[in-house]
Design an enzyme around this catalytic site. Structure first.
Site, PDB file in Angstrom:
ATOM      1  CB  ILE A 160      18.399 -12.323  59.001  1.00 42.43           C
ATOM      2  CG1 ILE A 160      17.268 -11.462  59.575  1.00 42.43           C
ATOM      3  CG2 ILE A 160      18.129 -13.806  59.268  1.00 42.43           C
ATOM      4  CD1 ILE A 160      15.906 -11.820  59.062  1.00 42.43           C
ATOM      5  CG  HIS A 161      24.558 -12.957  60.478  1.00 45.13           C
ATOM      6  ND1 HIS A 161      25.829 -13.231  60.917  1.00 45.13           N
ATOM      7  CD2 HIS A 161      24.115 -11.938  61.236  1.00 45.13           C
ATOM      8  CE1 HIS A 161      26.122 -12.384  61.901  1.00 45.13           C
ATOM      9  NE2 HIS A 161      25.101 -11.590  62.104  1.00 45.13           N
TER      10      HIS A 161
END
Lengths: 161, 140
Positions: free
Chosen positions: A13-14
């Protein structure tokens, strides 16, 4: 509805996932399928913090993720499923999870890996998993963000690893 | 659609545009104007107006100017542009950061200028987080 994107991205998750893909696909769920993150409370918390409040984040070990996906638990959601490695995606396929397409995002360089594109480096294990996914009719393609063009990747894998 | 102009001291504006491209890919109708250390404010105003015209030629119906610092030269020049224009034509928001530019870029065609401003201001405020405090809360 359902899983809108299966993606291999070693950053999980980024920004590219949350803003790039997430907002583009209008998702409300992210499933992180990773043994490592599931076992690391800080990493798990960071994953949960990294997503907007209206996106539900779950971090599951591959085995649990497969069970959940096979129960159709995401049928009513709009979800992205994230893997750190192609091997985890292959594991899900072996557990009878239906994966038609697999998006390859970042697989960053580490010692022992060979770079084949700007953001993709592979080792022997990655090559083996990607070849097998492709041989089993999963459409494997590289695409960092929705606005970029998808690029075929299987033919770029080195054969001498 | 709303055109976006980022105005900031030095190279900041251009680099924000590059960082946005890294996360979202290329974004249409987004321009950067930088204020160089030897540049006059008349020059800066002219450059913003040129970017504005260019965006209008590209199809922008209104303009959102995102400025680095309230009270700085860039915001003073932008304030002048607001004074000289009709409401709904151009808006200026200060304190620009990466989440604000991302928020301004996403679903821009669905928002009137005023609502886009609200959305961007909210995103900017929400993006400032004391990470240790939040982690302490979550890991308790």
């Amino acid at each position: 509805m359902g899983v809108l994107l299966y993606r291999v991205d070693d950053r999980l998750i980024h920004g590219q996932v949350v803003v790039g893909w997430g907002r583009f696909l209008k998702i409300n769920s992210i499933l992180v399928c990773s043994e490592r993150v599931a076992d690391d409370e800080l990493a798990r918390t960071m994953m949960e913090m990294g997503a907007p409040a209206d996106v539900k984040v779950e971090v599951l070990r591959p085995k649990e993720a497969a069970a959940k996906l096979n129960r159709d638990a995401f049928a009513e959601r709009d979800a992205i499923v994230l893997f750190e490695t192609p091997a985890d995606a292959l594991y899900l396929l072996n557990m009878n999870v239906k994966i038609e397409k697999l998006n390859i995002g970042g697989m960053h360089f580490r010692p022992g890996k060979r770079q084949i594109m700007e953001s993709v480096s592979v080792d022997k294990e990655d090559c083996r998993a990607l070849h097998e996914l492709s041989a089993r009719n999963v459409e494997v393609y590289f695409q960092m963000v929705p606005q970029a063009r998808p690029v075929e990747i299987i033919s770029k894998l080195p054969c001498d690893l | 659609m709303t055109g976006i102009i980022i105005v900031a001291h030095g190279e900041l504006a251009g680099e924000l545009v590059n960082s946005v491209a890294m996360i979202m890919g290329r974004v249409p109708l987004l321009r950067a104007v930088g204020l160089g250390s030897d540049q006059s404010l008349d020059d800066l105003k002219r450059e913003i107006e040129e970017a504005w015209q260019e965006l209008e030629r590209g199809g922008a119906r209104q303009i959102l100017v995102l400025v680095d610092m309230f009270g700085g030269s860039c915001s003073n020049v932008a304030a002048r542009l607001v004074c000289d224009s009709e409401p709904g034509q151009i808006a200026v928001v200060t304190g620009v950061n990466l989440p604000m530019v991302l928020e301004a870029s996403i679903d821009r065609d669905l928002y009137q200028l005023k609502d886009l401003v609200d959305k961007v201001v909210k995103a900017g405020r929400k993006s400032i987080v004391d990470v240790r405090a939040v982690l302490a809360e979550k890991l308790r």
